[in-house]
Structure formats: structure tokens, C-alpha cells
Design a protein around this motif. Structure first.
Motif, PDB file in Angstrom:
ATOM      1  N   ASP A  12       4.043   5.682  -5.584  1.00 30.23           N
ATOM      2  CA  ASP A  12       4.011   5.652  -7.051  1.00 30.23           C
ATOM      3  C   ASP A  12       2.927   6.556  -7.615  1.00 30.23           C
ATOM      4  OD1 ASP A  12       6.163   3.878  -7.269  1.00 30.23           O
ATOM      5  OD2 ASP A  12       4.864   2.106  -7.291  1.00 30.23           O
ATOM      6  N   LYS A  13       1.797   6.683  -6.914  1.00 30.28           N
ATOM      7  CA  LYS A  13       0.667   7.467  -7.413  1.00 30.28           C
ATOM      8  C   LYS A  13       0.732   8.946  -7.044  1.00 30.28           C
ATOM      9  CE  LYS A  13      -3.482   5.964  -7.279  1.00 30.28           C
ATOM     10  NZ  LYS A  13      -4.796   5.475  -6.844  1.00 30.28           N
TER      11      LYS A  13
ATOM     12  N   ARG B  68       2.436   1.707  -3.437  1.00 29.95           N
ATOM     13  CA  ARG B  68       1.427   2.183  -4.383  1.00 29.95           C
ATOM     14  C   ARG B  68       1.133   3.670  -4.155  1.00 29.95           C
ATOM     15  NH1 ARG B  68      -2.309  -1.269  -3.294  1.00 29.95           N
ATOM     16  NH2 ARG B  68      -3.939   0.053  -2.443  1.00 29.95           N
TER      17      ARG B  68
ATOM     18  N   ASP C  95       0.838  -1.207   0.000  1.00 28.20           N
ATOM     19  CA  ASP C  95       0.000   0.000   0.000  1.00 28.20           C
ATOM     20  C   ASP C  95       0.871   1.254   0.000  1.00 28.20           C
ATOM     21  OD1 ASP C  95      -2.419  -1.494   0.161  1.00 28.20           O
ATOM     22  OD2 ASP C  95      -2.227  -1.594   2.343  1.00 28.20           O
TER      23      ASP C  95
END
Length: 74
Positions: A13-14, A10, A7
Motif C-alpha cells: 500500500d505504501k 502495508r 506487514d
């Protein structure tokens, strides 16, 4: 709900974090508008939950956000 290292990866990365090193961990950095440099490292054990005491430190000292904002960012 306890976050997992996957999590956290992610999220980075976002949300504009840049991976600067991939060795025993993933190392990410992000420069804020005021010039502040944030850094975090993420275990490759993506399915492992982050222990609560570590998670609290990551939010406060590395990501500089609330847990609510973290989940919104996913």
C-alpha cells in the motif's frame, strides 16, 4: 523479526503497488520503470507470520527486493 501478512500488505500500500483483486487473498501488481510486471498475493490473515521459506520466495520472486529494503519501505 518475521514479517506478518499485514506487514506485507502495508508495504504494498505504501510503495506504489496496486490492488487488482480482493477475493480469498489480496492480489497486488506493480510495473517497474523497465516495464517489468511484479505480482504478489497476500493472505487476509494479517496477524499471521509469514513462514521463512515462503518469505524468502516472496522477496526474491515477487517483490524483487532485499529484506533490508522491505523493512525500510515500511
Amino acid at each position: 523479526m518475521a514479517p506478518k501478512f499485514g506487514d506485507l500488505k502495508r508495504f504494498c500500500d505504501k510503495n506504489g503497488w496496486i490492488m487488482v483483486l480482493n477475493t480469498d487473498h489480496w492480489y497486488y501488481e506493480k510495473v517497474l520503470n523497465d516495464g517489468t510486471l511484479l505480482r504478489t498475493k497476500i493472505s487476509h490473515a494479517v496477524s499471521k507470520e509469514i513462514p521463512q521459506n515462503l518469505w524468502d520466495r516472496i522477496l526474491r520472486k515477487q517483490l524483487h527486493i532485499t529484506e533490508k529494503d522491505f523493512w525500510k519501505g515500511l
